[in-house]
Scaffold this active site. Structure first.
Site, PDB file in Angstrom:
ATOM      1  N   CYS A 181      -5.172   7.137   4.944  1.00 44.71           N
ATOM      2  CA  CYS A 181      -4.251   8.285   4.941  1.00 44.71           C
ATOM      3  C   CYS A 181      -4.608   9.285   6.027  1.00 44.71           C
ATOM      4  O   CYS A 181      -3.896   9.399   7.019  1.00 44.71           O
ATOM      5  CB  CYS A 181      -4.273   8.963   3.573  1.00 44.71           C
TER       6      CYS A 181
HETATM    7  N1  LIG Z   1      -4.389   4.702  -0.763  1.00 44.46           N
HETATM    8  C1  LIG Z   1      -4.086   5.970  -0.843  1.00 44.46           C
HETATM    9  O1  LIG Z   1      -4.929   6.795  -1.186  1.00 44.46           O
HETATM   10  C2  LIG Z   1      -2.698   6.467  -0.534  1.00 44.46           C
HETATM   11  C3  LIG Z   1      -2.334   7.723  -1.001  1.00 44.46           C
HETATM   12  C4  LIG Z   1      -1.059   8.191  -0.735  1.00 44.46           C
HETATM   13  C5  LIG Z   1      -0.187   7.418   0.027  1.00 44.46           C
HETATM   14  N2  LIG Z   1      -0.567   6.188   0.494  1.00 44.46           N
HETATM   15  C6  LIG Z   1       0.408   5.426   1.254  1.00 44.46           C
HETATM   16  O2  LIG Z   1       0.988   4.446   0.396  1.00 44.46           O
HETATM   17  C7  LIG Z   1       1.256   3.249   1.104  1.00 44.46           C
HETATM   18  C8  LIG Z   1       0.525   2.089   0.458  1.00 44.46           C
HETATM   19  O3  LIG Z   1      -0.862   2.337   0.531  1.00 44.46           O
HETATM   20  P1  LIG Z   1      -1.938   1.537  -0.319  1.00 44.46           P
HETATM   21  O4  LIG Z   1      -3.204   2.287  -0.149  1.00 44.46           O
HETATM   22  O5  LIG Z   1      -1.418   1.243  -1.679  1.00 44.46           O
HETATM   23  O6  LIG Z   1      -2.004   0.179   0.503  1.00 44.46           O
HETATM   24  P2  LIG Z   1      -2.700  -1.191   0.020  1.00 44.46           P
HETATM   25  O7  LIG Z   1      -3.032  -1.917   1.264  1.00 44.46           O
HETATM   26  O8  LIG Z   1      -3.753  -0.906  -0.987  1.00 44.46           O
HETATM   27  O9  LIG Z   1      -1.524  -1.942  -0.749  1.00 44.46           O
HETATM   28  C9  LIG Z   1      -0.341  -2.311  -0.123  1.00 44.46           C
HETATM   29  C10 LIG Z   1       0.075  -3.675  -0.675  1.00 44.46           C
HETATM   30  O10 LIG Z   1       1.332  -4.017  -0.072  1.00 44.46           O
HETATM   31  C11 LIG Z   1       1.328  -5.421   0.143  1.00 44.46           C
HETATM   32  N3  LIG Z   1       2.363  -5.758   1.110  1.00 44.46           N
HETATM   33  C12 LIG Z   1       2.317  -5.726   2.461  1.00 44.46           C
HETATM   34  N4  LIG Z   1       3.514  -6.087   2.969  1.00 44.46           N
HETATM   35  C13 LIG Z   1       4.320  -6.352   1.913  1.00 44.46           C
HETATM   36  C14 LIG Z   1       5.661  -6.787   1.784  1.00 44.46           C
HETATM   37  N5  LIG Z   1       6.425  -6.987   2.853  1.00 44.46           N
HETATM   38  N6  LIG Z   1       6.157  -6.994   0.552  1.00 44.46           N
HETATM   39  C15 LIG Z   1       5.386  -6.780  -0.551  1.00 44.46           C
HETATM   40  N7  LIG Z   1       4.110  -6.378  -0.494  1.00 44.46           N
HETATM   41  C16 LIG Z   1       3.584  -6.167   0.724  1.00 44.46           C
HETATM   42  C17 LIG Z   1      -0.079  -5.728   0.586  1.00 44.46           C
HETATM   43  O11 LIG Z   1      -0.378  -7.098   0.381  1.00 44.46           O
HETATM   44  C18 LIG Z   1      -0.882  -4.796  -0.342  1.00 44.46           C
HETATM   45  O12 LIG Z   1      -1.257  -5.448  -1.534  1.00 44.46           O
HETATM   46  C19 LIG Z   1       0.848   3.534   2.539  1.00 44.46           C
HETATM   47  O13 LIG Z   1       1.957   4.013   3.240  1.00 44.46           O
HETATM   48  C20 LIG Z   1      -0.174   4.635   2.411  1.00 44.46           C
HETATM   49  O14 LIG Z   1      -0.262   5.435   3.569  1.00 44.46           O
HETATM   50  C21 LIG Z   1      -1.797   5.692   0.206  1.00 44.46           C
END
Ligand SMILES: NC(=O)c1ccc[n+]([C@@H]2O[C@H](COP(=O)([O-])OP(=O)(O)OC[C@H]3O[C@@H](n4cnc5c(N)ncnc54)[C@H](O)[C@@H]3O)[C@@H](O)[C@H]2O)c1
Length: 438
Positions: free
Chosen positions: A277
């Site tokens: 992030c």
């Molecule tokens: N981790 C955090 O603390 C946090 C907090 C707020 C916002 N975010 C935002 O949320 C979003 C997700 O982050 P995250 O940390 O959960 O990521 P992550 O990598 O933990 O999880 C994302 C998942 O999406 C899957 N994926 C990728 N392409 C895909 C597709 N086409 N169809 C279905 N699944 C797919 C991946 O395999 C993975 O399991 C990002 O934009 C991130 O910036 C993250």
């Protein structure tokens, strides 16, 4: 299928598809299941889906027991988009990394949108109008300029055929106090009708839903939050460097400043920023500012530069301390304590500790790490030795503490010193004369 999404009488019949089962997707599923929604979890990662089907978690904030419980309720994890049948609400929680050139990589959002478009086009929604929500962090304009055209490419039109909304995820992995359920949820819709629908969907999940004017305001709110952190962390890191040169104890300064009951929020210096992030999201905004307005977003660029310099700065400070004891980094045996990017989680993504270890190795140090949450650490393909409890007290020339997990007592470092050590500290063991903070 529900008549009105989120309405009390129809919670159980509201079918939610969470796309992307990671740090953001799984806590959302927990909230949906507890509220009574039926959930299909979709991910392209077959290992993650297989793990969920076995009832095994792969993130810190969700336990195996919880997943096993969800499976007995209405949770179905899958890699098959064909199983997304009669879905009322699609929530996109896929990653938004940077490309090699540092710009936004929206390929996962695009792929998820194409998949949803196909499902929407193949489903006749007789009663409710489906709702598509983007939760992934991205630049303002993405929902309207990227997601909407993909969803409409075969003739569907929003809001006639589906509602479209953005709601930034605010999950803070490892935070036991502020969870999905008690953190206000910001929502913005393409139209008032879309905003009504997204508000109704989240209302049973959280204590407060905050409705903003539109999609861009919701997208920008997330970037403001993360840019605020990024810039303030950079500010205190630069203050720490300057204070050191001036012979001022920045930690004492922060303790004093935070006694002010208003107008000040304390940030503390450290080895840099990590995770997916803080080091990444502000770049989405600066990229947008550059491409749309043709000007740099100077605050973000400066913050990026300062925070990225911190791992090397930690090594410089360590080098100076070793020098003062007649030692050099080259050949020193150094213990790096706490290697995750933030406390209380096992997440190593973009952890500044990786930069510290890389720099130490490059300068000829022998590095050992100690982190109760990390069983294996690889830096540039090199497996880093894990500290063993049988290590002798004088085994290391220095210890660098980069992260403090609650579960980890610094008493565990009694083999290093009897004295209490704080996070983000650098201690020259050879002098035996106390510790030094960044
Ligand atoms: N981790 C955090 O603390 C946090 C907090 C707020 C916002 N975010 C935002 O949320 C979003 C997700 O982050 P995250 O940390 O959960 O990521 P992550 O990598 O933990 O999880 C994302 C998942 O999406 C899957 N994926 C990728 N392409 C895909 C597709 N086409 N169809 C279905 N699944 C797919 C991946 O395999 C993975 O399991 C990002 O934009 C991130 O910036 C993250």
């Amino acid at each position: 299928m529900s008549e009105e999404i989120g309405s009390e009488s129809n919670l159980a019949s509201t079918r939610v598809a969470v796309i992307g089962l990671g740090y953001v997707g799984l806590p959302l599923i927990r909230a949906c299941i507890n509220a009574g929604y039926a959930v299909v979890g979709f991910d392209i990662d077959i290992n993650k889906v297989a793990s969920l089907r076995r009832g095994c978690s792969y993130i810190d904030d969700v336990s195996n027991c919880e997943i096993q419980d969800w499976l007995t309720r209405d949770f179905h994890p899958t890699t098959e988009s064909i199983e997304l049948i009669n879905i009322d609400v699609f929530v996109i929680c896929v990653p938004t990394p940077l490309t090699k050139s540092g710009g936004p990589d929206l390929s996962a959002i695009e792929a998820a949108s194409h998949m949803i478009e196909e499902r929407l086009s193949n489903t006749i929604h007789e009663v409710s109008k489906p709702l598509v929500i983007l939760e992934s962090t991205t630049y303002p304009g993405t929902t309207e300029e990227v997601v909407q055209p993909i969803l409409e490419k075969h003739g569907l039109v929003a809001p006639r055929d589906f509602n479209l909304a953005f709601s930034p995820e605010r999950i803070d992995p490892g935070n036991q106090l502020w969870t999905f359920e008690n953190t206000p949820k910001v929502v913005g819709g393409l139209t008032q009708e879309c905003a009504d629908a997204v508000e109704a969907f989240y209302e049973p999940l959280t204590t407060e839903v905050v409705r903003v004017k539109g999609l861009k305001e919701a997208e920008m709110a997330k970037l403001l939050e993360n840019t605020y952190r990024h810039v303030n962390i950079a500010l205190i890191n630069e203050m720490a460097k300057i204070s050191h040169e001036l012979g001022i104890d920045i930690w004492d300064v922060i303790s004093a400043a935070e006694t002010k009951p208003y107008g000040f929020q304390a940030f503390r210096p450290g080895a840099g920023v990590g995770g997916h992030c803080i080091p990444i999201d502000p770049n989405y905004l600066s990229h947008r500012v550059k491409t749309e307005l043709g000007q740099p977003f100077r605050f973000v660029e400066l913050a990026q530069e300062i925070n990225a310099s911190m791992p090397a700065y930690v090594v410089v400070r360590l080098r100076d301390l070793l020098n003062a004891s007649g030692l050099s980094v080259n050949g020193a045996r150094i213990l790096v304590v706490g290697v995750t990017y933030k406390p209380n989680i096992a997440d190593l993504r973009d952890s500044p500790a990786i930069g510290v270890v890389r720099n130490l190795l490059k300068n000829g140090a022998e590095v050992v790490y100690l982190d109760p949450l990390v069983t294996e650490l690889t830096v540039d393909g090199r497996l880093i030795t894990r500290h063993h409890s049988s290590a002798a007290p004088n085994e290391y020339d220095a210890a660098v503490i980069l992260q403090a997990h609650d579960s980890f007592s610094f008493r565990d470092l009694s083999f290093v010193s009897e004295r209490w050590l704080d996070a983000s500290s650098v201690r020259p063991l050879s002098t035996g004369s106390g510790y030094t903070r960044i």
